[in-house]
Design a protein around this motif. Structure first.
Motif, PDB file in Angstrom:
ATOM      1  N   HIS A 117      17.603 -32.178 -32.866  1.00  0.00           N
ATOM      2  CA  HIS A 117      17.344 -32.180 -31.349  1.00  0.00           C
ATOM      3  C   HIS A 117      16.238 -32.366 -30.758  1.00  0.00           C
ATOM      4  CE1 HIS A 117      17.491 -29.149 -27.677  1.00  0.00           C
ATOM      5  NE2 HIS A 117      18.254 -30.306 -27.469  1.00  0.00           N
ATOM      6  N   ILE A 118      16.331 -33.383 -29.963  1.00  0.00           N
ATOM      7  CA  ILE A 118      14.753 -33.911 -29.183  1.00  0.00           C
ATOM      8  C   ILE A 118      15.302 -33.922 -27.816  1.00  0.00           C
ATOM      9  CG2 ILE A 118      12.931 -35.687 -28.847  1.00  0.00           C
ATOM     10  CD1 ILE A 118      13.785 -36.797 -31.721  1.00  0.00           C
ATOM     11  N   PRO A 119      14.988 -32.855 -26.895  1.00  0.00           N
ATOM     12  CA  PRO A 119      15.378 -32.935 -25.547  1.00  0.00           C
ATOM     13  C   PRO A 119      14.625 -34.139 -24.843  1.00  0.00           C
ATOM     14  CG  PRO A 119      14.880 -30.738 -26.087  1.00  0.00           C
ATOM     15  CD  PRO A 119      14.628 -31.591 -27.455  1.00  0.00           C
ATOM     16  N   ILE A 120      15.320 -34.694 -24.139  1.00  0.00           N
ATOM     17  CA  ILE A 120      14.735 -35.897 -23.486  1.00  0.00           C
ATOM     18  C   ILE A 120      13.489 -35.457 -22.519  1.00  0.00           C
ATOM     19  CG2 ILE A 120      16.294 -36.079 -21.472  1.00  0.00           C
ATOM     20  CD1 ILE A 120      15.831 -39.083 -23.318  1.00  0.00           C
ATOM     21  N   SER A 121      13.873 -34.192 -22.011  1.00  0.00           N
ATOM     22  CA  SER A 121      12.801 -33.734 -21.118  1.00  0.00           C
ATOM     23  C   SER A 121      11.416 -33.623 -21.859  1.00  0.00           C
ATOM     24  CB  SER A 121      13.231 -32.509 -20.355  1.00  0.00           C
ATOM     25  OG  SER A 121      13.484 -31.563 -21.262  1.00  0.00           O
ATOM     26  N   LYS A 122      11.282 -33.391 -22.934  1.00  0.00           N
ATOM     27  CA  LYS A 122      10.231 -33.332 -24.084  1.00  0.00           C
ATOM     28  C   LYS A 122       9.778 -34.570 -24.449  1.00  0.00           C
ATOM     29  CE  LYS A 122      10.709 -28.666 -23.861  1.00  0.00           C
ATOM     30  NZ  LYS A 122      10.586 -28.312 -22.391  1.00  0.00           N
ATOM     31  N   VAL A 123      10.388 -35.633 -24.203  1.00  0.00           N
ATOM     32  CA  VAL A 123       9.767 -36.965 -24.929  1.00  0.00           C
ATOM     33  C   VAL A 123       8.496 -37.518 -24.581  1.00  0.00           C
ATOM     34  CG1 VAL A 123      10.403 -39.393 -25.344  1.00  0.00           C
ATOM     35  CG2 VAL A 123      12.223 -37.594 -25.549  1.00  0.00           C
ATOM     36  N   THR A 124       7.643 -37.419 -25.676  1.00  0.00           N
ATOM     37  CA  THR A 124       6.388 -38.303 -25.667  1.00  0.00           C
ATOM     38  C   THR A 124       6.132 -39.248 -26.701  1.00  0.00           C
ATOM     39  OG1 THR A 124       5.037 -36.649 -26.674  1.00  0.00           O
ATOM     40  CG2 THR A 124       5.207 -36.331 -24.132  1.00  0.00           C
ATOM     41  N   SER A 125       5.491 -40.250 -26.524  1.00  0.00           N
ATOM     42  CA  SER A 125       5.331 -41.140 -28.042  1.00  0.00           C
ATOM     43  C   SER A 125       4.880 -40.534 -28.958  1.00  0.00           C
ATOM     44  CB  SER A 125       4.376 -42.302 -27.515  1.00  0.00           C
ATOM     45  OG  SER A 125       4.832 -43.060 -26.527  1.00  0.00           O
ATOM     46  N   THR A 126       3.823 -39.449 -28.921  1.00  0.00           N
ATOM     47  CA  THR A 126       3.190 -38.797 -30.072  1.00  0.00           C
ATOM     48  C   THR A 126       4.303 -38.043 -30.498  1.00  0.00           C
ATOM     49  OG1 THR A 126       1.197 -38.872 -29.094  1.00  0.00           O
ATOM     50  CG2 THR A 126       1.372 -37.370 -30.855  1.00  0.00           C
ATOM     51  N   TYR A 127       5.089 -37.210 -29.636  1.00  0.00           N
ATOM     52  CA  TYR A 127       6.027 -36.257 -30.374  1.00  0.00           C
ATOM     53  C   TYR A 127       7.249 -36.976 -31.078  1.00  0.00           C
ATOM     54  CZ  TYR A 127       9.841 -32.840 -29.956  1.00  0.00           C
ATOM     55  OH  TYR A 127      10.696 -31.953 -30.056  1.00  0.00           O
ATOM     56  N   VAL A 128       7.652 -37.985 -30.439  1.00  0.00           N
ATOM     57  CA  VAL A 128       8.495 -38.923 -31.246  1.00  0.00           C
ATOM     58  C   VAL A 128       7.951 -39.459 -32.544  1.00  0.00           C
ATOM     59  CG1 VAL A 128      10.292 -40.707 -30.917  1.00  0.00           C
ATOM     60  CG2 VAL A 128       9.976 -38.972 -28.966  1.00  0.00           C
ATOM     61  N   GLU A 129       6.992 -39.983 -32.227  1.00  0.00           N
ATOM     62  CA  GLU A 129       6.456 -40.719 -33.463  1.00  0.00           C
ATOM     63  C   GLU A 129       6.461 -39.715 -34.706  1.00  0.00           C
ATOM     64  OE1 GLU A 129       2.833 -42.630 -32.399  1.00  0.00           O
ATOM     65  OE2 GLU A 129       3.933 -44.327 -31.265  1.00  0.00           O
TER      66      GLU A 129
ATOM     67  N   GLN B 118      16.353 -47.469 -26.007  1.00  0.00           N
ATOM     68  CA  GLN B 118      15.281 -48.598 -25.681  1.00  0.00           C
ATOM     69  C   GLN B 118      13.909 -48.035 -25.437  1.00  0.00           C
ATOM     70  OE1 GLN B 118      16.845 -51.757 -24.814  1.00  0.00           O
ATOM     71  NE2 GLN B 118      14.873 -51.920 -25.226  1.00  0.00           N
ATOM     72  N   TRP B 119      13.820 -47.284 -25.188  1.00  0.00           N
ATOM     73  CA  TRP B 119      12.230 -46.651 -25.090  1.00  0.00           C
ATOM     74  C   TRP B 119      11.585 -46.613 -26.483  1.00  0.00           C
ATOM     75  CZ3 TRP B 119      10.025 -42.403 -27.313  1.00  0.00           C
ATOM     76  CH2 TRP B 119       8.623 -41.926 -26.961  1.00  0.00           C
ATOM     77  N   SER B 120      12.706 -46.239 -27.340  1.00  0.00           N
ATOM     78  CA  SER B 120      11.958 -46.177 -28.871  1.00  0.00           C
ATOM     79  C   SER B 120      11.758 -47.708 -29.318  1.00  0.00           C
ATOM     80  CB  SER B 120      12.999 -45.488 -29.491  1.00  0.00           C
ATOM     81  OG  SER B 120      13.096 -44.029 -29.520  1.00  0.00           O
ATOM     82  N   LEU B 121      12.400 -48.328 -29.066  1.00  0.00           N
ATOM     83  CA  LEU B 121      12.230 -49.709 -29.323  1.00  0.00           C
ATOM     84  C   LEU B 121      11.096 -50.452 -28.558  1.00  0.00           C
ATOM     85  CD1 LEU B 121      15.828 -50.957 -29.405  1.00  0.00           C
ATOM     86  CD2 LEU B 121      14.442 -50.764 -31.108  1.00  0.00           C
ATOM     87  N   ASP B 122      10.997 -50.112 -27.226  1.00  0.00           N
ATOM     88  CA  ASP B 122       9.896 -50.793 -26.485  1.00  0.00           C
ATOM     89  C   ASP B 122       8.609 -50.252 -26.824  1.00  0.00           C
ATOM     90  OD1 ASP B 122      11.809 -52.060 -24.875  1.00  0.00           O
ATOM     91  OD2 ASP B 122      11.912 -50.745 -23.404  1.00  0.00           O
TER      92      ASP B 122
ATOM     93  N   GLY C  43       9.219 -39.492 -41.066  1.00  0.00           N
ATOM     94  CA  GLY C  43       9.833 -39.485 -42.290  1.00  0.00           C
ATOM     95  C   GLY C  43      11.149 -40.337 -42.292  1.00  0.00           C
ATOM     96  N   LEU C  44      11.565 -40.848 -41.220  1.00  0.00           N
ATOM     97  CA  LEU C  44      12.772 -41.416 -40.917  1.00  0.00           C
ATOM     98  C   LEU C  44      12.985 -42.930 -41.176  1.00  0.00           C
ATOM     99  CD1 LEU C  44      14.093 -39.052 -37.916  1.00  0.00           C
ATOM    100  CD2 LEU C  44      14.523 -38.546 -40.598  1.00  0.00           C
ATOM    101  N   PHE C  45      12.001 -43.587 -41.425  1.00  0.00           N
ATOM    102  CA  PHE C  45      11.947 -45.029 -41.343  1.00  0.00           C
ATOM    103  C   PHE C  45      12.805 -45.746 -42.040  1.00  0.00           C
ATOM    104  CE2 PHE C  45       7.673 -44.435 -39.183  1.00  0.00           C
ATOM    105  CZ  PHE C  45       7.922 -45.025 -38.117  1.00  0.00           C
ATOM    106  N   GLU C  46      13.244 -45.157 -43.224  1.00  0.00           N
ATOM    107  CA  GLU C  46      14.083 -45.735 -44.145  1.00  0.00           C
ATOM    108  C   GLU C  46      15.576 -45.392 -43.858  1.00  0.00           C
ATOM    109  OE1 GLU C  46      12.958 -48.011 -46.165  1.00  0.00           O
ATOM    110  OE2 GLU C  46      10.967 -47.545 -45.390  1.00  0.00           O
ATOM    111  N   ARG C  47      15.934 -44.474 -42.735  1.00  0.00           N
ATOM    112  CA  ARG C  47      17.186 -44.239 -42.482  1.00  0.00           C
ATOM    113  C   ARG C  47      17.642 -44.736 -41.102  1.00  0.00           C
ATOM    114  NH1 ARG C  47      18.051 -38.579 -43.868  1.00  0.00           N
ATOM    115  NH2 ARG C  47      20.250 -38.968 -43.205  1.00  0.00           N
ATOM    116  N   GLU C  48      19.084 -45.102 -41.237  1.00  0.00           N
ATOM    117  CA  GLU C  48      19.696 -45.386 -39.807  1.00  0.00           C
ATOM    118  C   GLU C  48      19.783 -44.110 -39.083  1.00  0.00           C
ATOM    119  OE1 GLU C  48      20.755 -48.344 -39.334  1.00  0.00           O
ATOM    120  OE2 GLU C  48      21.414 -49.122 -41.188  1.00  0.00           O
ATOM    121  N   ILE C  49      19.201 -44.524 -37.400  1.00  0.00           N
ATOM    122  CA  ILE C  49      19.023 -43.536 -36.699  1.00  0.00           C
ATOM    123  C   ILE C  49      20.294 -43.847 -35.685  1.00  0.00           C
ATOM    124  CG2 ILE C  49      17.745 -42.255 -34.729  1.00  0.00           C
ATOM    125  CD1 ILE C  49      15.145 -43.193 -36.662  1.00  0.00           C
ATOM    126  N   VAL C  50      21.166 -42.561 -35.357  1.00  0.00           N
ATOM    127  CA  VAL C  50      22.046 -42.752 -34.095  1.00  0.00           C
ATOM    128  C   VAL C  50      21.728 -41.866 -32.981  1.00  0.00           C
ATOM    129  CG1 VAL C  50      24.439 -42.406 -33.473  1.00  0.00           C
ATOM    130  CG2 VAL C  50      23.988 -43.584 -35.899  1.00  0.00           C
TER     131      VAL C  50
END
Length: 116
Positions: free
Chosen positions: A46-58, A84-88, A63-70
């Motif tokens: 759970h990552i509430p969109i209201s709490k998203v910051t680059s540092t938080y998400v990074e 799109q934000w994660s890609l950008d 630990g998920l770089f080898e996994r597929e993310i949906v």
């Protein structure tokens, strides 16, 4: 070249869960109050969109770089924007957006999940 999120519908995601492939990491970006109404029956992060910051998400994705993310939300809009934000921001190089979100999952896969 622009990089865009890949799309996946509820039926294809359900097939993925029922296949031999490793399950994807499911990220739900809805707010806590929405999870109280309708929750995915699969394990999710759970990552509430209201709490998203680059540092938080990074940090969460570290630990998920080898996994597929949906990524999922209620109807697929916020999750698409998060993808799109994660890609950008070069946090991921590939990410999937669940079309129609939990609402599509409820309509096509598991009608026991309340719709709202």
């Amino acid at each position: 070249m622009e990089n865009y999120p890949k799309s996946i519908n509820a039926s294809s995601l359900n097939d993925w869960y029922n296949s031999e492939k490793e399950d994807p990491v499911l990220i739900d970006v809805r707010e806590h109050s929405e999870l109280e109404i309708a929750c995915f029956p699969k394990e999710f992060l759970h990552i509430p969109i209201s709490k998203v910051t680059s540092t938080y998400v990074e940090e969460l994705f570290a630990g998920l770089f080898e996994r597929e993310i949906v990524v999922a939300c209620h109807a697929g809009i916020r999750s698409y924007n998060f993808c799109q934000w994660s890609l950008d921001n070069n946090i991921v190089s590939e990410i999937w957006n669940l079309e129609e979100g939990i609402d599509g999952w409820s309509r096509y896969i598991d009608p026991s999940i309340p719709r709202y």
